[in-house]
Design a protein around this motif. Structure first.
Motif, PDB file in Angstrom:
ATOM      1  N   TRP A 168     -13.215 -17.119 -20.273  1.00 53.64           N
ATOM      2  CA  TRP A 168     -13.898 -15.823 -20.316  1.00 53.64           C
ATOM      3  C   TRP A 168     -15.076 -15.854 -21.273  1.00 53.64           C
ATOM      4  N   PHE A 169     -15.021 -16.723 -22.254  1.00 52.72           N
ATOM      5  CA  PHE A 169     -16.140 -16.881 -23.179  1.00 52.72           C
ATOM      6  C   PHE A 169     -17.132 -17.918 -22.671  1.00 52.72           C
ATOM      7  N   MET A 170     -16.625 -19.020 -22.113  1.00 52.91           N
ATOM      8  CA  MET A 170     -17.476 -20.161 -21.776  1.00 52.91           C
ATOM      9  C   MET A 170     -18.297 -19.930 -20.518  1.00 52.91           C
ATOM     10  N   VAL A 171     -17.676 -19.433 -19.442  1.00 57.26           N
ATOM     11  CA  VAL A 171     -18.376 -19.328 -18.158  1.00 57.26           C
ATOM     12  C   VAL A 171     -19.554 -18.359 -18.227  1.00 57.26           C
ATOM     13  N   PRO A 172     -19.442 -17.155 -18.821  1.00 56.09           N
ATOM     14  CA  PRO A 172     -20.646 -16.324 -18.954  1.00 56.09           C
ATOM     15  C   PRO A 172     -21.763 -17.011 -19.737  1.00 56.09           C
ATOM     16  N   ASN A 173     -21.399 -17.810 -20.747  1.00 55.23           N
ATOM     17  CA  ASN A 173     -22.430 -18.550 -21.467  1.00 55.23           C
ATOM     18  C   ASN A 173     -23.133 -19.565 -20.569  1.00 55.23           C
TER      19      ASN A 173
ATOM     20  N   LEU B  58     -20.954 -15.432  -9.162  1.00 50.57           N
ATOM     21  CA  LEU B  58     -19.938 -15.440  -8.121  1.00 50.57           C
ATOM     22  C   LEU B  58     -18.758 -16.328  -8.516  1.00 50.57           C
ATOM     23  N   ALA B  59     -19.036 -17.506  -9.081  1.00 50.73           N
ATOM     24  CA  ALA B  59     -17.958 -18.394  -9.524  1.00 50.73           C
ATOM     25  C   ALA B  59     -17.148 -17.765 -10.650  1.00 50.73           C
ATOM     26  N   ALA B  60     -17.820 -17.072 -11.556  1.00 47.58           N
ATOM     27  CA  ALA B  60     -17.106 -16.428 -12.660  1.00 47.58           C
ATOM     28  C   ALA B  60     -16.135 -15.368 -12.155  1.00 47.58           C
ATOM     29  N   ILE B  61     -16.554 -14.620 -11.137  1.00 46.35           N
ATOM     30  CA  ILE B  61     -15.710 -13.539 -10.628  1.00 46.35           C
ATOM     31  C   ILE B  61     -14.613 -14.064  -9.711  1.00 46.35           C
ATOM     32  N   VAL B  62     -14.972 -14.970  -8.794  1.00 47.07           N
ATOM     33  CA  VAL B  62     -14.031 -15.413  -7.759  1.00 47.07           C
ATOM     34  C   VAL B  62     -13.136 -16.551  -8.246  1.00 47.07           C
ATOM     35  N   VAL B  63     -13.752 -17.585  -8.851  1.00 45.74           N
ATOM     36  CA  VAL B  63     -12.994 -18.776  -9.241  1.00 45.74           C
ATOM     37  C   VAL B  63     -12.219 -18.554 -10.537  1.00 45.74           C
ATOM     38  N   PHE B  64     -12.886 -18.008 -11.550  1.00 45.40           N
ATOM     39  CA  PHE B  64     -12.272 -17.878 -12.866  1.00 45.40           C
ATOM     40  C   PHE B  64     -11.697 -16.492 -13.124  1.00 45.40           C
TER      41      PHE B  64
ATOM     42  N   ILE C  58     -12.952 -13.635 -13.908  1.00 44.59           N
ATOM     43  CA  ILE C  58     -13.475 -12.963 -15.098  1.00 44.59           C
ATOM     44  C   ILE C  58     -13.939 -11.570 -14.701  1.00 44.59           C
ATOM     45  N   PRO C  59     -13.521 -10.535 -15.410  1.00 45.96           N
ATOM     46  CA  PRO C  59     -13.916  -9.172 -15.015  1.00 45.96           C
ATOM     47  C   PRO C  59     -15.397  -8.927 -15.271  1.00 45.96           C
TER      48      PRO C  59
ATOM     49  N   GLY D 270     -21.910  -9.407 -22.876  1.00 48.65           N
ATOM     50  CA  GLY D 270     -21.690  -7.969 -22.978  1.00 48.65           C
ATOM     51  C   GLY D 270     -21.497  -7.312 -21.629  1.00 48.65           C
ATOM     52  N   VAL D 271     -22.277  -7.717 -20.641  1.00 48.72           N
ATOM     53  CA  VAL D 271     -22.141  -7.127 -19.304  1.00 48.72           C
ATOM     54  C   VAL D 271     -20.805  -7.519 -18.682  1.00 48.72           C
ATOM     55  N   PHE D 272     -20.386  -8.747 -18.860  1.00 46.60           N
ATOM     56  CA  PHE D 272     -19.135  -9.194 -18.260  1.00 46.60           C
ATOM     57  C   PHE D 272     -17.916  -8.584 -18.951  1.00 46.60           C
ATOM     58  N   LEU D 273     -17.858  -8.668 -20.250  1.00 43.49           N
ATOM     59  CA  LEU D 273     -16.618  -8.354 -20.960  1.00 43.49           C
ATOM     60  C   LEU D 273     -16.603  -6.984 -21.627  1.00 43.49           C
ATOM     61  N   LYS D 274     -17.765  -6.430 -21.919  1.00 41.91           N
ATOM     62  CA  LYS D 274     -17.801  -5.251 -22.783  1.00 41.91           C
ATOM     63  C   LYS D 274     -18.377  -4.009 -22.131  1.00 41.91           C
ATOM     64  N   ASP D 275     -19.163  -4.162 -21.052  1.00 43.09           N
ATOM     65  CA  ASP D 275     -19.880  -3.049 -20.451  1.00 43.09           C
ATOM     66  C   ASP D 275     -20.818  -2.420 -21.480  1.00 43.09           C
ATOM     67  N   ILE D 276     -21.744  -3.216 -22.002  1.00 43.61           N
ATOM     68  CA  ILE D 276     -22.669  -2.717 -23.014  1.00 43.61           C
ATOM     69  C   ILE D 276     -23.593  -1.673 -22.402  1.00 43.61           C
ATOM     70  N   PRO D 277     -24.018  -0.698 -23.198  1.00 44.92           N
ATOM     71  CA  PRO D 277     -24.854   0.384 -22.659  1.00 44.92           C
ATOM     72  C   PRO D 277     -26.265  -0.087 -22.337  1.00 44.92           C
ATOM     73  N   VAL D 278     -26.980   0.748 -21.607  1.00 44.19           N
ATOM     74  CA  VAL D 278     -28.353   0.419 -21.208  1.00 44.19           C
ATOM     75  C   VAL D 278     -29.242   0.240 -22.429  1.00 44.19           C
ATOM     76  N   SER D 279     -29.045   1.072 -23.450  1.00 43.36           N
ATOM     77  CA  SER D 279     -29.891   0.998 -24.648  1.00 43.36           C
ATOM     78  C   SER D 279     -29.786  -0.362 -25.321  1.00 43.36           C
ATOM     79  N   GLN D 280     -28.592  -0.924 -25.368  1.00 37.34           N
ATOM     80  CA  GLN D 280     -28.432  -2.242 -25.994  1.00 37.34           C
ATOM     81  C   GLN D 280     -29.057  -3.336 -25.150  1.00 37.34           C
ATOM     82  N   VAL D 281     -28.943  -3.224 -23.838  1.00 42.07           N
ATOM     83  CA  VAL D 281     -29.585  -4.204 -22.962  1.00 42.07           C
ATOM     84  C   VAL D 281     -31.101  -4.151 -23.130  1.00 42.07           C
ATOM     85  N   VAL D 282     -31.646  -2.955 -23.207  1.00 39.97           N
ATOM     86  CA  VAL D 282     -33.094  -2.809 -23.391  1.00 39.97           C
ATOM     87  C   VAL D 282     -33.522  -3.390 -24.736  1.00 39.97           C
ATOM     88  N   THR D 283     -32.727  -3.132 -25.785  1.00 43.68           N
ATOM     89  CA  THR D 283     -33.043  -3.662 -27.111  1.00 43.68           C
ATOM     90  C   THR D 283     -33.080  -5.182 -27.109  1.00 43.68           C
TER      91      THR D 283
END
Length: 370
Positions: free
Chosen positions: A175-180, A241-247, A249-250, A332-345
């Protein structure tokens, strides 16, 4: 019509990449290898550890401690000895990572309510693994201590700690490695493909033909910019797709935000690749230049080690690394659902880096044409 000329150049760049056997290998082999190696083999989890036990205690609690060590899934093989010299030699020869010695009065001291201890010898040559194994053994001994008569009497006055891991409850390393890997593969592909583009033209002798074509300078730059971005986004999509289907990862955040930041990230990488390509006369020079940027970019991104653990003089260098910001967005998008403001920052620095790299690449490209 400018769009017709630009479309022809983009198709020409895509066909040049896909028809080149070396380019196809670069596009396919490294991403697959990194997905397999980093997702399964490159892990900081410590398992299948060999340990040796010298149990000099004939009582109940020494036997209980040995049973708990043998029952731990962390340890692959638990061997026994009656000689302290054999214990030390096993660690010295790296036959075991940890050696445990239980004193002769271990059970008697526990029954009498007196302090006692267990000696644990760790192989410091494997510092990270030894620290983790030492923590595992401390947990086993602490669990045994809580079950002793003295531990049960003190249970009411002891403050218990109940850990709860947010965002990754089971501490699954993938969950940490594949998003990286989504960011690192995009960095690899974007740099290599872009760095080879102009250098390949020079080697094949088609660069001069491109210069005398009806295409303008900015159209050539855009034509060199868009194909690597498209290829990079395809790789990003495949890894998502691999992160969601194979591993399994939410994906808790917005996919739209992830793709929006991916476009800006790829623009910053492609600008750097164009700069390398404009500086290189051959494809070999371009590949060497790309890897010269790739390795520091990976190490200074927080991919393997936290940026906070780096020396103070080195941490400011990471601010010009686009992978640093994109990895935070992906995780953040995969594991935390970070807000739009943080993504923009986090996307604003990426946009600034993209503007600088693309402007520098365009300036150098024009200088080369003069």
């Amino acid at each position: 019509m400018w769009w017709t000329r630009l479309k022809a150049l983009i198709l020409k760049e895509l066909l040049a990449v896909l028809r080149d056997p070396r380019a196809r290998i670069i596009l396919i082999v490294p991403p697959v290898i990194q997905l397999v190696v980093f997702s399964y083999a490159a892990t900081l989890e410590v398992r299948n550890v060999d340990v040796m036990v010298l149990n000099r205690d004939a009582g109940r609690w020494g036997y209980e401690l040995v049973q708990r060590i043998e029952g731990s899934p962390t340890f692959r093989k638990v061997s026994f000895t009656r000689s302290p010299e054999a214990l030390h030699e096993a660690v010295d020869r790296q036959n075991v990572l940890a050696a445990i010695q239980i004193s002769p009065t271990f059970s008697r001291d526990i029954e009498a309510g007196q302090p006692t201890d267990v000696q644990v010898i760790l192989d410091g040559r494997r510092s990270n693994a030894s620290q983790i194994v030492g923590g595992y053994l401390n947990q086993i001994v602490a669990g045994l201590s809580a079950d002793t008569p003295a531990g049960q009497r003190a249970e009411s006055s002891v403050v218990g700690v109940v850990p709860r891991n947010w965002f990754n409850p089971n501490l699954i390393y993938q969950w940490f490695m594949v998003p990286n890997l989504i960011g690192s593969i995009a960095l690899l592909i974007g740099l290599i493909v872009t760095a080879l583009s102009i250098a390949r033209e020079r080697e094949l002798g088609t660069f001069d033909q491109l210069m005398v074509s009806p295409l303008r300078t900015h159209e050539i730059l855009i034509g060199k910019l868009l194909p690597p971005m498209m290829i990079g986004l395809v790789h990003i999509s495949l890894y998502i797709l691999a992160a969601i289907v194979v591993f399994d990862i939410p994906l808790r955040g917005s996919l739209l935000l992830l793709y929006g930041s991916s476009i800006i990230f790829m623009a910053s990488i492609v600008g750097l690749g164009l700069f390398i390509s404009a500086m290189s006369m051959t494809q070999q020079q371009a590949i060497l230049g790309a890897f010269l940027v790739l390795v520091p970019g990976m190490l200074l991104s927080g991919f393997a080690t936290p940026i906070e653990n780096m020396p103070g003089w080195l941490q400011p260098v990471t601010y010009i690394n686009p992978l640093r910001y994109f990895l935070v967005i992906v995780r953040g998008v995969f594991l935390k659902d970070i807000p739009v403001s943080q993504v923009v920052t986090l996307t604003i620095p990426l946009a600034l880096i993209a503007a600088c790299t693309l402007s520098t690449a365009a300036w150098l490209f024009r200088k080369r044409l003069e």
